[in-house]
Design a protein around this motif. Structure first.
Motif, PDB file in Angstrom:
ATOM      1  N   GLU A  78       1.115  -1.230  -0.011  1.00 33.63           N
ATOM      2  CA  GLU A  78       0.029   0.281   0.204  1.00 33.63           C
ATOM      3  C   GLU A  78       1.250   1.204   0.187  1.00 33.63           C
ATOM      4  OE1 GLU A  78      -3.380   0.126  -0.206  1.00 33.63           O
ATOM      5  OE2 GLU A  78      -4.050  -1.772  -0.300  1.00 33.63           O
ATOM      6  N   PRO A  79       0.147   1.874  -0.829  1.00 28.18           N
ATOM      7  CA  PRO A  79      -0.677   2.579  -1.100  1.00 28.18           C
ATOM      8  C   PRO A  79      -0.767   1.682  -2.770  1.00 28.18           C
ATOM      9  CG  PRO A  79       0.185   4.762  -1.283  1.00 28.18           C
ATOM     10  CD  PRO A  79       1.284   3.466  -0.522  1.00 28.18           C
ATOM     11  N   LYS A  80      -1.907   1.476  -2.758  1.00 23.72           N
ATOM     12  CA  LYS A  80      -1.934   0.669  -4.460  1.00 23.72           C
ATOM     13  C   LYS A  80      -3.501   0.721  -5.149  1.00 23.72           C
ATOM     14  CE  LYS A  80      -2.401  -4.201  -2.046  1.00 23.72           C
ATOM     15  NZ  LYS A  80      -2.066  -5.317  -1.645  1.00 23.72           N
ATOM     16  N   TYR A  81      -3.292   1.006  -6.332  1.00 30.10           N
ATOM     17  CA  TYR A  81      -5.153   1.417  -7.370  1.00 30.10           C
ATOM     18  C   TYR A  81      -4.644   0.201  -8.501  1.00 30.10           C
ATOM     19  CZ  TYR A  81      -3.695   5.766  -4.207  1.00 30.10           C
ATOM     20  OH  TYR A  81      -3.315   6.312  -2.990  1.00 30.10           O
ATOM     21  N   SER A  82      -6.313  -0.161  -8.813  1.00 30.82           N
ATOM     22  CA  SER A  82      -6.351  -0.931  -9.575  1.00 30.82           C
ATOM     23  C   SER A  82      -6.649  -0.433 -11.182  1.00 30.82           C
ATOM     24  CB  SER A  82      -6.363  -2.711  -9.653  1.00 30.82           C
ATOM     25  OG  SER A  82      -7.749  -2.784  -8.537  1.00 30.82           O
ATOM     26  N   TYR A  83      -6.672  -0.600 -12.323  1.00 28.35           N
ATOM     27  CA  TYR A  83      -8.005  -0.199 -13.064  1.00 28.35           C
ATOM     28  C   TYR A  83      -7.558  -2.127 -13.801  1.00 28.35           C
ATOM     29  CZ  TYR A  83      -9.433   1.155 -17.956  1.00 28.35           C
ATOM     30  OH  TYR A  83     -11.029   0.986 -18.616  1.00 28.35           O
ATOM     31  N   PHE A  84      -9.179  -2.847 -13.350  1.00 33.43           N
ATOM     32  CA  PHE A  84      -8.752  -4.190 -14.027  1.00 33.43           C
ATOM     33  C   PHE A  84     -10.323  -3.891 -15.625  1.00 33.43           C
ATOM     34  CE2 PHE A  84      -7.187  -5.624 -10.763  1.00 33.43           C
ATOM     35  CZ  PHE A  84      -5.522  -5.552 -11.133  1.00 33.43           C
ATOM     36  N   SER A  85     -10.137  -3.870 -16.410  1.00 33.84           N
ATOM     37  CA  SER A  85     -10.954  -3.855 -17.555  1.00 33.84           C
ATOM     38  C   SER A  85     -11.293  -5.593 -18.391  1.00 33.84           C
ATOM     39  CB  SER A  85     -10.257  -3.297 -19.247  1.00 33.84           C
ATOM     40  OG  SER A  85     -11.289  -3.055 -19.919  1.00 33.84           O
TER      41      SER A  85
END
Length: 288
Positions: free
Chosen positions: A256-263
């Motif tokens: 962390e901090p982590k973010y995701s964009y899963f399409s």
């Protein structure tokens, strides 16, 4: 006597057939391992030709809509790398360093970097040794040197780690993850990341001892835990080259901090649509 002769001939033919079958099976037993090990030898010798594709061209004809300066970046082992540098405001905006994948030239990324002009960032995109007319041959160690050389080039302009955001695309995620271990960058973006090249190659060659054959292993899954920067991981569920589970695993392993964009619909080369661009803008904005 004629009956006895018929039986004798039949038995003789049967014995001959068994002999021929044994000979055939023996040849087959010899041929299969010879063919298998010959194939292993060919893969071992030419593996870097299978991994790196500098002459592949997937996006020819895109018009560059952002002002760039063509620069030369010297590496520690005396190679020069072509780079495109866009300077908007080094003092007030972060600088994004783009590490591209295993195929094509800088021109193949125009459709992506065109969107950077609408973001409050400077950017530097470099081409690897052996790509875009650069001398040298690509290898894992060589590309790590190329990546570090790009960072050093920016530092000579007065930038510090917290001014820089790394962006890795496909193979470039392996270089970004490796380089980011030794720095506290403002951020790291990984598009279509793999866990390791061993895992990725096993997906294509499941019957070969990949771990023993592979020279360039790019073991990102062992390194991502060392990253201390905010990280954004993007991956398409329809990826046919780097399975989606690898991106999910990399996200799970990240600090962390982590973010995701899963399409759901994206393949390996993710579409730079409005949703993805918004995710990138929001992530970059959060780093300021």
């Amino acid at each position: 006597q004629s009956w006895f002769l018929v039986v004798f001939i039949w038995l003789k033919k049967k014995v001959n057939m068994k002999k021929k079958l044994k000979q055939y099976l023996l040849k087959l037993i010899l041929i299969i391992p010879i063919a298998y090990f010959s194939l292993l030898f060919i893969i071992f010798i030419f593996q870097r030709n299978l991994l790196y594709h500098p002459k592949e061209n997937n996006y020819f004809g895109d018009e560059l809509k952002v002002k760039i300066e063509k620069v030369k970046i010297e590496t520690g082992d005396n190679f020069e790398l072509l780079g495109w540098f866009h300077e908007k405001d080094l003092s007030n905006f972060k600088t994004l360093v783009f590490f591209h994948g295993n195929a094509g030239t800088l021109e193949n990324r125009i459709h992506k970097i065109n969107h950077f002009k609408d973001m409050n960032i400077n950017f530097l995109i470099i081409s690897w040794r052996g790509f875009s007319g650069n001398l040298g041959k690509p290898s894992e160690k060589g590309l790590y040197k190329d990546g570090e050389s790009a960072i050093n080039w920016l530092k000579r302009k007065g930038l510090k780690d917290n001014d820089i955001v790394l962006y890795g695309e496909s193979l470039g995620t392996g270089i970004a993850t490796h380089v980011a271990q030794n720095h506290k960058f403002a951020g790291v973006i990984l598009e279509s990341p793999f866990t390791s090249m061993v895992d990725a190659a096993k997906n294509v060659y499941p019957y070969f001892p990949i771990r023993f054959l592979l020279k360039d292993k790019y073991e990102s899954d062992k390194k991502i835990k060392n990253l201390k920067s905010p990280i954004l991981i993007m991956h398409g569920e329809e990826d046919k080259i780097v399975p989606f589970w690898m991106g999910k695993k990399m996200y799970k392993l990240a600090n962390e901090p982590k973010y995701s964009y899963f399409s759901e619909k994206d393949n390996h080369m993710m579409e730079y649509n409005e949703k993805m661009i918004l995710v990138l803008k929001e992530y970059l904005k959060s780093l300021n």
